[in-house]
Motif scaffolding. Structure first.
Motif, PDB file in Angstrom:
ATOM      1  N   HIS A  37       0.810  -1.218   0.000  1.00 23.63           N
ATOM      2  CA  HIS A  37       0.000   0.000   0.000  1.00 23.63           C
ATOM      3  C   HIS A  37       0.847   1.272   0.000  1.00 23.63           C
ATOM      4  CE1 HIS A  37      -3.587  -2.460   0.494  1.00 23.63           C
ATOM      5  NE2 HIS A  37      -2.713  -3.274   1.055  1.00 23.63           N
TER       6      HIS A  37
ATOM      7  N   LEU B 120      -6.018 -12.056  -2.447  1.00 23.71           N
ATOM      8  CA  LEU B 120      -6.208 -10.603  -2.482  1.00 23.71           C
ATOM      9  C   LEU B 120      -5.953 -10.066  -3.878  1.00 23.71           C
ATOM     10  CD1 LEU B 120      -4.274  -9.546   0.746  1.00 23.71           C
ATOM     11  CD2 LEU B 120      -6.754  -9.503   0.419  1.00 23.71           C
TER      12      LEU B 120
ATOM     13  N   GLU C 276      -8.384  -1.684   3.539  1.00 23.01           N
ATOM     14  CA  GLU C 276      -8.397  -3.153   3.400  1.00 23.01           C
ATOM     15  C   GLU C 276      -9.221  -3.779   4.525  1.00 23.01           C
ATOM     16  OE1 GLU C 276      -4.626  -4.798   2.259  1.00 23.01           O
ATOM     17  OE2 GLU C 276      -5.268  -6.847   2.687  1.00 23.01           O
TER      18      GLU C 276
ATOM     19  N   GLU D 117       0.252  -7.673   2.410  1.00 24.71           N
ATOM     20  CA  GLU D 117      -0.922  -8.462   2.730  1.00 24.71           C
ATOM     21  C   GLU D 117      -2.183  -7.706   2.365  1.00 24.71           C
ATOM     22  OE1 GLU D 117      -0.739 -10.476   6.471  1.00 24.71           O
ATOM     23  OE2 GLU D 117      -2.843 -10.932   6.335  1.00 24.71           O
TER      24      GLU D 117
HETATM   25 ZN   LIG Z   1      -3.039  -5.275   0.982  1.00 24.52          ZN
END
Ligand SMILES: [Zn+2]
Length: 713
Positions: A211, A276, A336, A713
């Motif tokens: 991110h 994801l 998220e 993640e």
């Molecule tokens: Zn992420």
């Protein structure tokens, strides 16, 4: 097994991050060394011929039991609900035509081609139908309109990058992982939408590396310093960005090989999806520190002339995270905290267990504060949700998903269900199971339910037999003897395998592998068992972990020179205290037996001082204190110390050229350095999978422990 290096990693001193990413990216060109293939041909224990279409010569087809389980699972899933597919493709402005994005180093940073196999067949008997569905949805690749004024480039990396129109330019949310993929996204965006306007603000929604890592592909640091671009993040961002991944960083990196299946090629029998998104890009990561922190629970201010309301959501999906609401657009950026999957409470790569109830409450707050009027909700992974009814539907279900998990797992625990059994007992309610976005693609019901118990009660199930377990090799040997020897165990394991009783079979054969790691037949059988369990999983991390273990049992851990380098940006983000704490972890206490010294460390440019003590074979430090009679006082600016923290310039050299000043016994530094070991991410997980080190490797002294590598993640 001899040297089992794959061609991709032989002898190249490429940065470790590239090494890891490169392995995944090189999957489609994956070949096994001829030595192994030769050995394979002479393996009498292998009954079946290599499976056509399988990437591994020892690979097996899914059994009829596995096929039945996948068929049955498919028949219970809500395939009538096709709204995700409508939402995933809605607003496509232009697809990305080039399937590969190259890195500055000349290798491939991103390759969408290798994921296209999922569209080539209606179904695959080796992929769970629900995971296959998610893998297809994640194959979006282009620039999309969310609503007029909000656009996303999707499928260029594990995460999305989002552009919101401000008064004078573009406000970018979450610049992905690598500068190269961000640059490519920005180029496509400008070709179709951007009107040549500049980036005026960057918002990091949270601390995970997917991110912020590509920020240098979007803005120049001098523009940030000059105030032309504001970089906004939740309070505590810099501390938590690195600290989550330092202390156990090498272990986490090793476990990524399992959770994200970094060694497996993309294939119906291998890697399918990362839940994801498709994968982690292998370009250049960087980090520019935020210039505007959001500290209050709710803060409202204008960003490039656009009113935004920020909601801090600490200790949810990440230690620091925030949602953003744009009232004029009725648009909710949910970071998220909500995406098209059940997320991780316990993550297989390893992280402190997350707080499911807290997470649920922050979703509830977003629902009641913004969700009652929001007309669109968009996030850093997956695709948006349009219309207030749909926004509410998703928020309510996600709120309940985590609350139910927390409450009902503890409900069971309070009646005696243990951490070692709860995954066989806990079930979400049918109404949640029937919502695609609540299904366990990234987090799994199994791991998350165990995670909740771990958070509240820890690893012990209450049975004293699990309090002081002996070494597995020792108890394994007794089991093997009692069960009548290796041949009987293999025969029974094979019988259970033939009956489709894989979970029991793995426990029996594992005893033998633990007792005799050289038993290739046992390792191959255990690999076959793991492979069937892997095929059966809906959850990407579970599938990947079983298939990765099968791969390592069959092939060994790839060896060869690897090097790691911490990005200068990441080292700068690390506090001196964190670095000193990590030295205490790297130190081999057996080498420090009897050592005793005290060092005062002073870094004048940032006004910090530390008292570092070696005593009781333990290295400690305390900030803000100095010893009265230190053995050594070292004075160096923190900005210069960073070169040593990165491993680019030893402290001794800093002293030699006058960058660092000292008083006292400087020979202490060499003594301290001699106690340090370098962590290697190629350590063995399954017994008997570590290939012997080659001469080339022994010469590879440059290997460096990854200090706080960015975790995605
Ligand atoms: Zn992420």
């Amino acid at each position: 097994m001899k040297n089992t290096s794959t061609p991709q990693n032989q002898g190249n001193a490429i940065p470790r991050r590239n090494f890891i990413g490169g392995l995944a990216a090189a999957g489609s060109a994956f070949t096994l060394p001829s030595t192994l293939l030769g050995q394979e041909a002479s393996q009498a224990a292998q009954p079946a011929a290599p499976l056509k279409g399988h990437f591994h010569p020892k690979g097996k087809a899914p059994s009829k039991f596995t096929i039945d389980i996948l068929k049955k699972a498919g028949s219970t899933l809500p395939f009538d609900d096709t709204r995700d597919f409508d939402e995933q493709k809605k607003g496509l402005i232009a697809p990305m035509k080039e399937m590969k994005i190259m890195a500055e180093g000349g290798h491939v940073a991103w390759d969408m081609e290798r994921f296209q196999f999922v569209h080539k067949q209606e179904e695959f008997d080796s992929i769970h139908p629900s995971l296959l569905r998610q893998a297809r949805l994640n194959n979006n690749y282009g620039v999309y309109e969310v609503i007029p004024g909000i656009y996303q480039v999707r499928g260029f990396d594990l995460s999305n990058i989002t552009f919101v129109r401000g008064k004078t330019g573009w406000i970018a949310f979450d610049p992905m992982i690598s500068a190269e993929t961000v640059r490519a996204a920005w180029k496509l965006f400008q070709e179709h939408v951007g009107e040549g306007l500049p980036v005026t603000a960057v918002i990091y929604s949270h601390t995970h590396g997917d991110h912020w890592g590509g920020v240098r592909g979007l803005v120049k640091e001098e523009d940030v310093r000059a105030g032309k671009v504001v970089v906004i993040a939740p309070d505590g961002f810099m501390d938590h960005t690195i600290s989550e991944n330092v202390y156990a960083g090498n272990a986490m990196n090793r476990r990524l090989f399992y959770q994200y299946a970094l060694l497996l090629p993309a294939s119906p029998h291998g890697f399918v999806d990362m839940a994801l998104g498709k994968g982690v890009s292998a370009g250049t990561p960087g980090l520019i520190a935020p210039t505007r922190l959001v500290a209050d629970a709710i803060e409202e201010f204008e960003v490039d002339g656009l009113k935004m309301i920020f909601q801090n959501t600490p200790n949810t999906e990440a230690p620091r995270e925030m949602n953003t609401y744009i009232p004029s657009m009725k648009a909710l950026w949910i970071a998220e905290n909500v995406c098209a999957t059940q997320h991780n409470i316990y993550t297989l790569r390893g992280a402190p267990v997350r707080d499911a109830l807290n997470w649920s409450k922050y979703i509830a707050q977003a629902l009641h504060r913004f969700g009652m009027e929001a007309e669109v909700m968009f996030a850093s992974h997956h695709w948006p949700r349009w219309g207030n009814a749909r926004v509410q539907e998703v928020l309510r279900a996600q709120r309940d998903l985590y609350a139910h998990l927390n409450n009902q797992v503890l409900h069971l625990a309070n009646q005696g269900v243990t951490i070692n059994q709860v995954h066989n007992v806990y079930e979400p309610p049918t109404s949640l199971k029937n919502q695609w976005h609540c299904r366990g693609y990234h987090g799994s019901v199994e791991n998350n339910s165990r995670g909740v118990i771990q958070r509240f009660l820890g690893y012990w199930d209450g049975n004293p037999v699990n309090l002081l377990p002996p070494p597995e090799a020792e108890s394994g040997a007794v089991f093997v003897e009692m069960m009548g020897g290796a041949e009987k165990i293999i025969a029974k394991g094979q019988e259970l395998y033939n009956q489709g009783k894989y979970k029991v079979a793995q426990q029996i054969v594992n005893k033998l592998v633990q007792a005799d790691p050289k038993n290739e037949t046992a390792k191959d059988l255990l690999a076959d068992i793991f492979e069937q369990i892997g095929y059966q999983q809906e959850n990407a991390g579970l599938r990947n972990s079983f298939l990765a273990a099968a791969y390592e049992l069959r092939t060994g851990i790839p060896q060869g020179a690897i090097a790691s380098s911490s990005s200068p940006d990441v080292v700068r983000a690390m506090s001196t205290e964190l670095f000193l704490n990590f030295l205490g972890i790297r130190m081999d206490s057996k080498k420090a037996e009897g050592m005793r010294f005290t060092i005062n460390l002073i870094t004048p440019d940032n006004g910090e001082k530390f008292c570092i003590e070696m005593e009781n074979a333990t290295l400690t430090n305390i900030e803000g204190f100095l010893a009265e009679k230190p053995d050594l006082t070292l004075t160096i600016n923190r900005s210069d110390l960073e070169m040593s923290m990165m491993g680019a310039k030893p402290i001794e050299q800093q002293i030699k050229d006058g960058t660092a000043k000292f008083e006292g016994d400087v020979s202490i530094l060499a003594k301290l350095a001699a106690t340090m070991i370098e962590f290697d991410p190629r350590f063995e997980i399954m017994p008997g999978t570590k290939a012997a080190a080659s001469a080339e490797e022994k010469a590879d002294a440059a290997f460096e422990a990854p200090v706080g590598a960015a975790m995605c993640e």
